[in-house]
Motif scaffolding. Structure first.
Motif, mmCIF file in Angstrom:
data_model
loop_
_atom_site.group_PDB
_atom_site.id
_atom_site.type_symbol
_atom_site.label_atom_id
_atom_site.label_comp_id
_atom_site.label_asym_id
_atom_site.label_seq_id
_atom_site.Cartn_x
_atom_site.Cartn_y
_atom_site.Cartn_z
ATOM 1 N N UNK A 1 0.653 -1.240 0.101
ATOM 2 C CA UNK A 1 0.062 0.413 0.111
ATOM 3 C C UNK A 1 0.569 1.383 -0.057
ATOM 4 N N UNK A 2 0.703 2.407 -0.356
ATOM 5 C CA UNK A 2 0.879 3.325 -1.165
ATOM 6 C C UNK A 2 0.235 4.369 0.211
ATOM 7 N N UNK A 3 0.757 5.676 0.587
ATOM 8 C CA UNK A 3 0.222 6.642 1.110
ATOM 9 C C UNK A 3 0.089 8.362 -0.038
ATOM 10 N N UNK A 70 1.023 1.339 7.716
ATOM 11 C CA UNK A 70 0.648 -0.064 6.582
ATOM 12 C C UNK A 70 1.232 0.398 5.515
ATOM 13 N N UNK A 71 2.213 1.570 5.057
ATOM 14 C CA UNK A 71 2.626 1.785 3.612
ATOM 15 C C UNK A 71 3.635 0.666 3.431
ATOM 16 N N UNK A 72 3.942 0.470 2.648
ATOM 17 C CA UNK A 72 5.096 -0.424 1.616
ATOM 18 C C UNK A 72 6.448 0.448 2.217
ATOM 19 N N UNK A 73 6.825 1.123 2.674
ATOM 20 C CA UNK A 73 7.410 1.719 2.614
ATOM 21 C C UNK A 73 8.079 2.436 4.343
ATOM 22 N N UNK A 74 8.870 2.015 5.102
ATOM 23 C CA UNK A 74 8.949 2.585 6.313
ATOM 24 C C UNK A 74 8.987 3.988 6.663
ATOM 25 N N UNK A 75 8.771 4.166 7.900
ATOM 26 C CA UNK A 75 9.083 6.290 7.703
ATOM 27 C C UNK A 75 10.073 6.213 7.756
ATOM 28 N N UNK A 76 10.563 7.234 8.106
ATOM 29 C CA UNK A 76 12.089 8.112 7.482
ATOM 30 C C UNK A 76 12.506 8.287 9.470
ATOM 31 N N UNK A 77 11.736 8.787 10.243
ATOM 32 C CA UNK A 77 12.619 8.119 11.743
ATOM 33 C C UNK A 77 12.536 6.968 11.574
ATOM 34 N N UNK A 78 12.367 6.017 11.180
ATOM 35 C CA UNK A 78 13.193 4.307 11.229
ATOM 36 C C UNK A 78 14.526 4.190 10.230
ATOM 37 N N UNK A 79 14.270 4.765 9.787
ATOM 38 C CA UNK A 79 15.640 4.798 9.022
ATOM 39 C C UNK A 79 16.963 5.324 9.203
ATOM 40 N N UNK A 80 16.183 7.022 10.070
ATOM 41 C CA UNK A 80 16.959 7.855 10.813
ATOM 42 C C UNK A 80 17.142 6.643 11.390
ATOM 43 N N UNK A 125 -2.199 -2.862 10.148
ATOM 44 C CA UNK A 125 -2.166 -2.184 9.331
ATOM 45 C C UNK A 125 -0.628 -3.142 8.228
ATOM 46 N N UNK A 126 -0.445 -4.232 9.589
ATOM 47 C CA UNK A 126 0.440 -5.017 9.014
ATOM 48 C C UNK A 126 -0.349 -6.221 8.103
ATOM 49 N N UNK A 127 -1.678 -6.360 7.485
ATOM 50 C CA UNK A 127 -2.346 -6.494 6.659
ATOM 51 C C UNK A 127 -2.238 -6.055 5.775
ATOM 52 N N UNK A 128 -2.130 -5.182 5.424
ATOM 53 C CA UNK A 128 -1.749 -3.760 4.830
ATOM 54 C C UNK A 128 -0.691 -3.825 3.250
ATOM 55 N N UNK A 129 0.459 -4.457 3.851
ATOM 56 C CA UNK A 129 1.777 -4.039 3.546
ATOM 57 C C UNK A 129 2.417 -5.725 3.550
ATOM 58 N N UNK A 130 3.630 -5.331 2.450
ATOM 59 C CA UNK A 130 4.045 -6.803 2.079
ATOM 60 C C UNK A 130 5.311 -6.739 3.174
ATOM 61 N N UNK A 131 5.610 -5.210 3.472
ATOM 62 C CA UNK A 131 6.421 -5.746 4.395
ATOM 63 C C UNK A 131 6.556 -6.092 6.102
ATOM 64 N N UNK A 132 7.224 -6.812 6.823
ATOM 65 C CA UNK A 132 7.293 -6.787 7.860
ATOM 66 C C UNK A 132 7.597 -6.412 8.603
#
Length: 141
Positions: A1-3, A70-80, A125-132
């Protein structure tokens, strides 16, 4: 899912407002009593970036979910925090330095239900996305 861009901007605005109210009232906001402010250092800019997040605390350990709705990308704060795991955590008027790490799938099994009890939508959210969706542990530095 994309926002979509409109939703993303709305979420940014709500997050900014939540952050302001949280700090103005030392965490005593009507939005959720299980909210903290996580401050990471931008992996590209080097700037400090603060986000309000739901959390679960077990002794000195704090857990947050990198769901991004539930976005397919992780949030920026997590990448940071992956790039720079030293973060600042504010809970109410208390502030401290913490070290962040992503739990393994096995470690996540124990704590995930406790976060879902606080916010059941994490399962959606977990069901919406392909990522864990990552579960992050924060421990005092």
């Amino acid at each position: 899912m994309k926002i979509d861009p409109v939703t993303r901007e709305f979420v940014r605005w709500v997050s900014w407002m939540h952050l302001g109210f949280y700090r103005m009232w030392s965490g005593a906001t009507p939005l959720n009593r299980n909210t903290l402010i996580l401050t990471t250092r931008g992996r590209k800019t080097g700037r400090e970036i603060s986000k309000p997040l739901l959390y679960y605390q077990q002794n000195e350990r704090i857990f947050v979910v990198a769901s991004y709705g539930g976005n397919d990308r992780p949030p920026a704060w997590y990448l940071n925090l992956v790039a720079n795991p030293e973060v600042t955590v504010e809970i109410g008027s208390s502030r401290g330095t913490y070290r962040a790490r992503t739990l393994t799938a096995e470690q996540k099994k124990e704590t995930w239900p406790r976060l879902v009890a606080i916010y059941p939508t994490y399962n959606d959210y977990q069901q919406k996305t392909s990522r864990d969706i990552p579960l992050v542990e924060l421990v005092p530095a």
